[in-house]
Enzyme design. Structure first.
Site, PDB file in Angstrom:
ATOM      1  N   ARG A  59      50.315  53.358 -43.537  1.00  0.00           N
ATOM      2  CA  ARG A  59      49.528  52.152 -43.267  1.00  0.00           C
ATOM      3  C   ARG A  59      50.385  50.953 -43.671  1.00  0.00           C
ATOM      4  NH1 ARG A  59      43.337  52.114 -44.697  1.00  0.00           N
ATOM      5  NH2 ARG A  59      43.358  50.647 -42.951  1.00  0.00           N
ATOM      6  N   CYS A 124      33.436  44.947 -47.061  1.00  0.00           N
ATOM      7  CA  CYS A 124      34.183  46.204 -47.009  1.00  0.00           C
ATOM      8  C   CYS A 124      33.853  47.071 -48.223  1.00  0.00           C
ATOM      9  CB  CYS A 124      35.676  45.942 -46.888  1.00  0.00           C
ATOM     10  SG  CYS A 124      36.629  47.415 -46.442  1.00  0.00           S
ATOM     11  N   ASP A 193      44.214  43.771 -50.327  1.00  0.00           N
ATOM     12  CA  ASP A 193      45.269  44.744 -50.008  1.00  0.00           C
ATOM     13  C   ASP A 193      46.638  44.185 -50.362  1.00  0.00           C
ATOM     14  OD1 ASP A 193      42.917  45.563 -48.195  1.00  0.00           O
ATOM     15  OD2 ASP A 193      44.298  47.254 -48.139  1.00  0.00           O
ATOM     16  N   ASN A 203      43.045  41.003 -46.756  1.00  0.00           N
ATOM     17  CA  ASN A 203      41.985  41.991 -47.039  1.00  0.00           C
ATOM     18  C   ASN A 203      41.332  42.354 -45.707  1.00  0.00           C
ATOM     19  OD1 ASN A 203      40.397  43.523 -48.983  1.00  0.00           O
ATOM     20  ND2 ASN A 203      38.717  42.132 -48.521  1.00  0.00           N
ATOM     21  N   LYS A 229      49.047  44.611 -56.283  1.00  0.00           N
ATOM     22  CA  LYS A 229      48.748  44.156 -54.925  1.00  0.00           C
ATOM     23  C   LYS A 229      49.469  42.838 -54.627  1.00  0.00           C
ATOM     24  CE  LYS A 229      44.559  46.773 -54.956  1.00  0.00           C
ATOM     25  NZ  LYS A 229      43.127  46.780 -55.230  1.00  0.00           N
TER      26      LYS A 229
HETATM   27  C1  RUB Z   1      39.870  48.489 -47.604  1.00  0.00           C
HETATM   28  C2  RUB Z   1      39.835  47.075 -48.035  1.00  0.00           C
HETATM   29  C3  RUB Z   1      39.529  46.830 -49.491  1.00  0.00           C
HETATM   30  C4  RUB Z   1      40.850  46.681 -50.241  1.00  0.00           C
HETATM   31  C5  RUB Z   1      40.654  46.688 -51.741  1.00  0.00           C
HETATM   32  O1  RUB Z   1      40.368  48.629 -46.288  1.00  0.00           O
HETATM   33  O2  RUB Z   1      40.123  46.158 -47.310  1.00  0.00           O
HETATM   34  O3  RUB Z   1      38.819  45.632 -49.630  1.00  0.00           O
HETATM   35  O4  RUB Z   1      41.717  47.742 -49.903  1.00  0.00           O
HETATM   36  O5  RUB Z   1      40.144  47.936 -52.156  1.00  0.00           O
HETATM   37  P1  RUB Z   1      40.505  50.091 -45.642  1.00  0.00           P
HETATM   38  P2  RUB Z   1      40.323  48.456 -53.681  1.00  0.00           P
HETATM   39  O6  RUB Z   1      39.163  50.721 -45.705  1.00  0.00           O
HETATM   40  O7  RUB Z   1      40.976  49.835 -44.261  1.00  0.00           O
HETATM   41  O8  RUB Z   1      41.531  50.841 -46.459  1.00  0.00           O
HETATM   42  O9  RUB Z   1      39.737  47.414 -54.564  1.00  0.00           O
HETATM   43  O10 RUB Z   1      39.561  49.739 -53.702  1.00  0.00           O
HETATM   44  O11 RUB Z   1      41.791  48.647 -53.918  1.00  0.00           O
END
Ligand code: RUB
Length: 299
Positions: A59, A124, A193, A203, A229
């Protein structure tokens, strides 16, 4: 799980979310190092690098993945295969441990920024954002949460169920209902992300629209993000590669003859729409990100 299995699960989004992807990749590299039979140190490193590349190519958007892989591979120091192996294992275990500690620290801070009576919008499915909300709830704060459905994958279902299971007052809304609910909202809390040098937040697609709408109503946007991140390579959010996934995630192929379909799955929120980035090393405003990256990576 071996490298191929982990890579397949990340690509297919069986393992998803920037933090979980990073931990799964670190763990896969550790297992690979443990089982790798190579006796020549140079070939050992080459094999590890090839495994790293396979995981990296799953990804493209979340920098958490490349930061996790680089951190683990950087652990491979020494002359002998045993030393290299030991270094990788130690680095992977430390990365995973630190990333879990970071979630606890961020949620301690973020839950303190959520006040009794607050209404929150989240988008999300972010582990650290959910953790923060649940912690605020467990501290006895009466909060209401709107979770967006998050088309096309509907990660909002996972978020809504997790919050419901924890006893949080949670309402699922479609993505296009955000502006309808913004007037009664006090804060927006999302994950990330990738965070670039200028403080842009990459994100899940739709985050930037929510942030724009929050700005319209003077609702602060809090981004919960572990520092792995933060990107040392991208100064601006616009430079980050945005993953476009299979259109079958949006609609059955061929259902609308003559209609083009696109499925970008992340977007970039400019720093001016973000109030605070909550990290394990403290609360950072978007314009402080570049200094933080310099301190972290020494560049
Ligand atoms: C997930 C997404 C989440 C971030 C942060 O996208 O956008 O908001 O990854 O997540 P996908 P975390 O479902 O496409 O992977 O806080 O769990 O790291």
């Amino acid at each position: 799980m071996n490298i191929e299995e982990t890579a397949a699960k990340i690509s297919s989004m069986e393992i998803r979310g920037a933090g979980k992807i990073a931990r799964a990749a670190a763990s896969a590299l550790k297992e690979y190092a443990l089982e790798l039979k190579e006796t020549d140190p140079k070939k050992f490193i080459i094999a590890l690098t090839q495994a790293k590349d396979k995981l990296f190519n799953t990804r493209p958007t979340a920098v958490s993945l490349s930061n996790a892989l680089s951190t683990v591979l950087a652990g491979a120091s020494g002359e002998s295969v045993d030393e290299l192996r030991e270094g990788v294992i130690t680095a992977a275990e430390l990365f995973i441990k630190n990333s879990k500690t970071a979630i606890e620290k961020i949620s301690d801070t973020c839950s303190g920024m959520i006040h009794d009576g607050n209404t929150i919008i989240t988008h999300c499915n972010s582990t650290v954002a959910i953790h923060s909300i649940i912690k605020a709830h467990s501290h006895g704060k009466k909060i209401r949460v709107y979770a967006t459905e998050t088309r096309p994958w509907r990660q909002g279902f996972i978020t809504a169920q997790a919050l419901a299971d924890a006893g949080v007052d949670i309402t699922l809304i479609v993505d296009s209902a955000v502006r309808f609910f913004m007037p009664e909202t006090d804060i927006v809390i999302v994950g990330a992300d990738t965070i670039t040098g200028n403080g842009s937040v990459v994100n899940k697609i739709g985050t930037s629209q929510i942030a724009l709408c929050a700005h319209e109503y003077s609702v602060p946007v809090f981004v919960c993000a572990e520092t792995y991140k933060f990107s040392k390579d991208f100064a601006k959010g616009e430079s980050v590669i945005i993953e476009e996934r299979d259109i079958a995630e949006v609609i059955e192929p061929g259902k609308l003859p003559g209609v083009k379909i696109r499925n970008p799955v992340f977007d970039t929120t400019p720093p001016k729409y973000i109030k605070s980035i909550i990290t394990e090393i403290g609360i950072i405003s978007p314009h402080e990100v570049s200094d933080t990256i310099q301190k972290m990576f020494g560049e």
